[in-house]
Scaffold this motif. Structure first.
Motif, mmCIF file in Angstrom:
data_model
loop_
_atom_site.group_PDB
_atom_site.id
_atom_site.type_symbol
_atom_site.label_atom_id
_atom_site.label_comp_id
_atom_site.label_asym_id
_atom_site.label_seq_id
_atom_site.Cartn_x
_atom_site.Cartn_y
_atom_site.Cartn_z
ATOM 1 N N UNK A 65 0.918 -1.271 -0.018
ATOM 2 C CA UNK A 65 0.088 0.030 -0.122
ATOM 3 C C UNK A 65 0.749 1.405 0.120
ATOM 4 N N UNK A 66 2.045 1.028 -0.319
ATOM 5 C CA UNK A 66 3.092 2.203 -0.302
ATOM 6 C C UNK A 66 2.579 3.250 -1.526
ATOM 7 N N UNK A 67 2.606 4.464 -1.382
ATOM 8 C CA UNK A 67 2.313 5.364 -2.540
ATOM 9 C C UNK A 67 2.848 5.109 -3.902
ATOM 10 N N UNK A 68 4.345 5.243 -3.579
ATOM 11 C CA UNK A 68 5.435 4.931 -4.597
ATOM 12 C C UNK A 68 4.763 3.493 -5.419
ATOM 13 N N UNK A 69 4.745 2.648 -4.816
ATOM 14 C CA UNK A 69 4.513 1.268 -5.216
ATOM 15 C C UNK A 69 3.206 1.306 -6.165
ATOM 16 N N UNK A 70 2.213 1.679 -5.236
ATOM 17 C CA UNK A 70 0.930 1.900 -6.270
ATOM 18 C C UNK A 70 1.138 2.766 -7.364
ATOM 19 N N UNK A 71 1.701 3.856 -7.193
ATOM 20 C CA UNK A 71 1.612 4.790 -8.501
ATOM 21 C C UNK A 71 2.596 3.945 -9.693
ATOM 22 N N UNK A 72 3.587 3.302 -9.379
ATOM 23 C CA UNK A 72 4.324 2.434 -10.471
ATOM 24 C C UNK A 72 3.510 1.618 -10.901
ATOM 25 N N UNK A 73 2.758 0.900 -10.205
ATOM 26 C CA UNK A 73 1.598 -0.227 -10.932
ATOM 27 C C UNK A 73 0.640 0.631 -11.781
ATOM 28 N N UNK A 74 0.089 1.532 -11.366
ATOM 29 C CA UNK A 74 -0.848 2.387 -12.104
ATOM 30 C C UNK A 74 -0.242 3.107 -13.328
ATOM 31 N N UNK A 75 1.096 3.421 -13.362
ATOM 32 C CA UNK A 75 1.638 3.907 -14.366
ATOM 33 C C UNK A 75 2.289 2.989 -15.602
ATOM 34 N N UNK A 76 2.616 1.679 -14.809
ATOM 35 C CA UNK A 76 2.932 0.836 -16.006
ATOM 36 C C UNK A 76 1.590 0.224 -16.559
ATOM 37 N N UNK A 77 0.459 0.095 -15.725
ATOM 38 C CA UNK A 77 -0.726 -0.299 -16.540
ATOM 39 C C UNK A 77 -1.047 0.655 -17.656
ATOM 40 N N UNK A 78 -1.084 1.831 -17.406
ATOM 41 C CA UNK A 78 -1.282 2.937 -18.528
ATOM 42 C C UNK A 78 -0.652 2.851 -19.520
ATOM 43 N N UNK A 79 0.747 2.466 -19.453
ATOM 44 C CA UNK A 79 1.569 2.499 -20.577
ATOM 45 C C UNK A 79 1.738 1.196 -21.201
ATOM 46 N N UNK A 80 1.544 0.007 -20.510
ATOM 47 C CA UNK A 80 1.807 -1.183 -21.183
ATOM 48 C C UNK A 80 0.694 -2.218 -21.061
ATOM 49 N N UNK A 81 -0.372 -1.694 -20.398
ATOM 50 C CA UNK A 81 -1.798 -2.597 -20.406
ATOM 51 C C UNK A 81 -1.975 -3.332 -19.379
ATOM 52 N N UNK A 82 -2.920 -4.054 -19.096
ATOM 53 C CA UNK A 82 -3.291 -4.941 -18.005
ATOM 54 C C UNK A 82 -2.427 -6.035 -18.109
ATOM 55 N N UNK A 83 -2.364 -6.721 -19.337
ATOM 56 C CA UNK A 83 -1.626 -8.061 -19.337
ATOM 57 C C UNK A 83 -0.645 -7.795 -20.060
ATOM 58 N N UNK A 84 0.283 -9.044 -20.186
ATOM 59 C CA UNK A 84 1.406 -9.252 -20.859
ATOM 60 C C UNK A 84 1.295 -9.782 -22.117
ATOM 61 N N UNK A 85 0.289 -10.359 -22.319
ATOM 62 C CA UNK A 85 -0.072 -10.892 -23.871
ATOM 63 C C UNK A 85 0.416 -12.296 -24.103
ATOM 64 N N UNK A 86 1.533 -12.983 -23.657
ATOM 65 C CA UNK A 86 2.112 -14.169 -23.928
ATOM 66 C C UNK A 86 2.954 -14.627 -23.071
ATOM 67 N N UNK A 87 3.665 -15.675 -23.016
ATOM 68 C CA UNK A 87 4.817 -16.231 -22.279
ATOM 69 C C UNK A 87 5.734 -15.058 -22.702
ATOM 70 N N UNK A 88 6.930 -15.215 -21.910
ATOM 71 C CA UNK A 88 8.051 -14.290 -21.904
ATOM 72 C C UNK A 88 8.878 -14.425 -23.312
ATOM 73 N N UNK A 89 8.767 -15.829 -23.747
ATOM 74 C CA UNK A 89 9.640 -16.389 -24.994
ATOM 75 C C UNK A 89 9.017 -16.073 -26.253
ATOM 76 N N UNK A 90 7.719 -15.709 -26.112
ATOM 77 C CA UNK A 90 6.954 -15.505 -27.310
ATOM 78 C C UNK A 90 6.662 -14.259 -27.579
ATOM 79 N N UNK A 91 6.151 -13.228 -26.966
ATOM 80 C CA UNK A 91 6.151 -11.805 -27.008
ATOM 81 C C UNK A 91 5.756 -11.016 -25.976
ATOM 82 N N UNK A 92 5.797 -11.849 -24.665
ATOM 83 C CA UNK A 92 5.460 -11.205 -23.324
ATOM 84 C C UNK A 92 6.544 -10.416 -22.672
ATOM 85 N N UNK A 93 7.903 -10.446 -22.992
ATOM 86 C CA UNK A 93 8.685 -9.916 -22.172
ATOM 87 C C UNK A 93 8.676 -8.274 -22.622
ATOM 88 N N UNK A 94 8.416 -7.312 -21.580
ATOM 89 C CA UNK A 94 8.025 -6.171 -21.496
ATOM 90 C C UNK A 94 9.182 -5.403 -20.948
#
Length: 386
Positions: A49-78
């Protein structure tokens, strides 16, 4: 079949039910319309519940989306995954790190990748279920040594066939008892008998050691243990698991771990949150100091009340009750008095050792702890436990 099985569990006081918390998992939570003190969370440093941790999660969701799309070796490494692994390697003092969607997946995948059917695994009796499952999946000969018993471990090492590949497996902090593995003695035996060591430091990462690097730092054996595993879901406050080690080790895992290859990558939010949490751990050491102050306060209070504590050395403070029905009664009474700490019963713990597993965090105040101890005193006397 299902009905009869569930009824059998009910009759043995072992039936489990889910409970919904209608708030974040802070020092207090909303449960069944009431605010209660939470004493069962692994969010040791309060970083979920740390504000910096929550903000990092929110910003990453805005920029990269809610999911990763696939396994890391297919196209999921972000980018957040790469940034997290760089931060983890720096934190653990290793060349590289690899993250998994869960610590359970890391263990059931990495152990079989490290040793096969021609090998021998020696595991502490109280290892986490994911470690035990990983040992069984490996196909190796599997032996269990008595909990923290180095004489028994050495006996098993001396009995093995000459030249047999051997892996010693242990938790750093044992999740249900709160005690710490004797890592210096394990490292010494491993070196003496030519064995490797795999440590699950899920509960030690972030809280043990001068800088919070975990059990291996605490025991001064970081350079002597090749395989470091931990989770991002406890002191780090996010979700997922990781392994840290040499660059060659991590490259080997990428090519051999089935749970890495065939699982969708962790969410961008989880990865970014964990990276932010690692920064907080470095920048706010006072959180770790406060955690240990709180641990001492609660442990001293439990002992003074006369409760039977396990031999804990950590923020995990189990009160051993024994009978599962009595453990359930204690948990229920505590909840009516405003403290939420569920009973832990077999098969999670051995028979006749049902308990309330109290865990303390850096975010608990002295007032929270004093209120909880007052509730424990009232409940313990009402149930003739103290």
């Amino acid at each position: 079949m299902f009905k009869e099985y569930l009824q059998k569990l009910q009759d043995q006081h072992l039936l489990r039910r889910l409970r919904t918390i209608a708030s974040s998992t802070g020092p207090t939570v909303r449960l069944d319309g009431h605010t209660v003190i939470l004493l069962s969370s692994n969010n040791y440093l309060g970083l979920a519940t740390h504000p910096a941790v929550i903000e990092a999660a929110v910003e990453a969701t805005r920029q990269y989306g809610a999911g990763s799309g696939a396994s890391r070796l297919v196209c999921g490494t972000l980018t957040p995954h790469e940034e997290l692994e760089t931060a983890l390697a720096r934190f653990k003092g290793t060349d590289a790190a690899l993250t998994f969607a869960a610590g359970y997946l890391a263990n059931i995948s990495a152990v079989p990748a490290l040793i096969g059917k021609d090998g021998l695994i020696l595991a502490d009796r109280l290892c986490h279920a994911s470690l035990i499952d990983g040992c069984r999946l490996s196909g190796a000969t599997f032996r269990v040594y008595h909990h923290r018993d180095m004489n028994h471990l050495e006996q098993l090492l001396t009995r093995r066939l000459p030249g047999k590949p051997t892996l010693i497996v242990t938790d750093g902090i044992f999740s249900m008892d709160g005690d710490i593995a004797p890592m210096r003695d394990i490292a010494l035996l491993a070196e003496r008998y030519g064995a490797a060591v795999y440590v699950d430091d899920a509960h030690g990462t972030g809280i043990l050691g001068e800088t919070g690097r975990g059990t291996l730092e605490h025991c001064d054996v970081e350079t002597r243990i090749p395989y470091h595993m931990g989770t991002l879901s406890k002191a780090i406050g996010s979700t997922g698991g990781y392994l840290a080690g040499s660059a060659e080790f991590v490259a080997y895992l990428v090519n051999t771990c089935r749970a890495f290859t065939y699982t969708t990558a962790p969410t961008p939010a989880a990865a970014a949150a964990a990276t932010a949490a690692l920064r907080v751990i470095r920048q706010e050491p006072e959180r770790r100091a406060r955690l240990w102050q709180n641990r001492h306060h609660l442990a001293q209070g439990l002992t003074s009340l006369g409760f039977r504590l396990a031999a804990s050395e950590s923020p995990i403070l189990p009160v051993i009750v024994g009978d599962p029905d009595r453990a359930m009664s204690l948990a229920h009474t505590l909840l009516t008095l405003g403290v939420y700490a569920p009973a832990i019963r077999p098969p999670t713990v051995p028979a006749s050792t049902s308990r309330i597993r109290f865990t303390i965090t850096a975010d608990h105040t002295d007032e929270h702890i004093d209120q909880a101890l007052a509730a424990l005193a009232q409940a313990g006397r009402a149930l003739n436990m103290i």
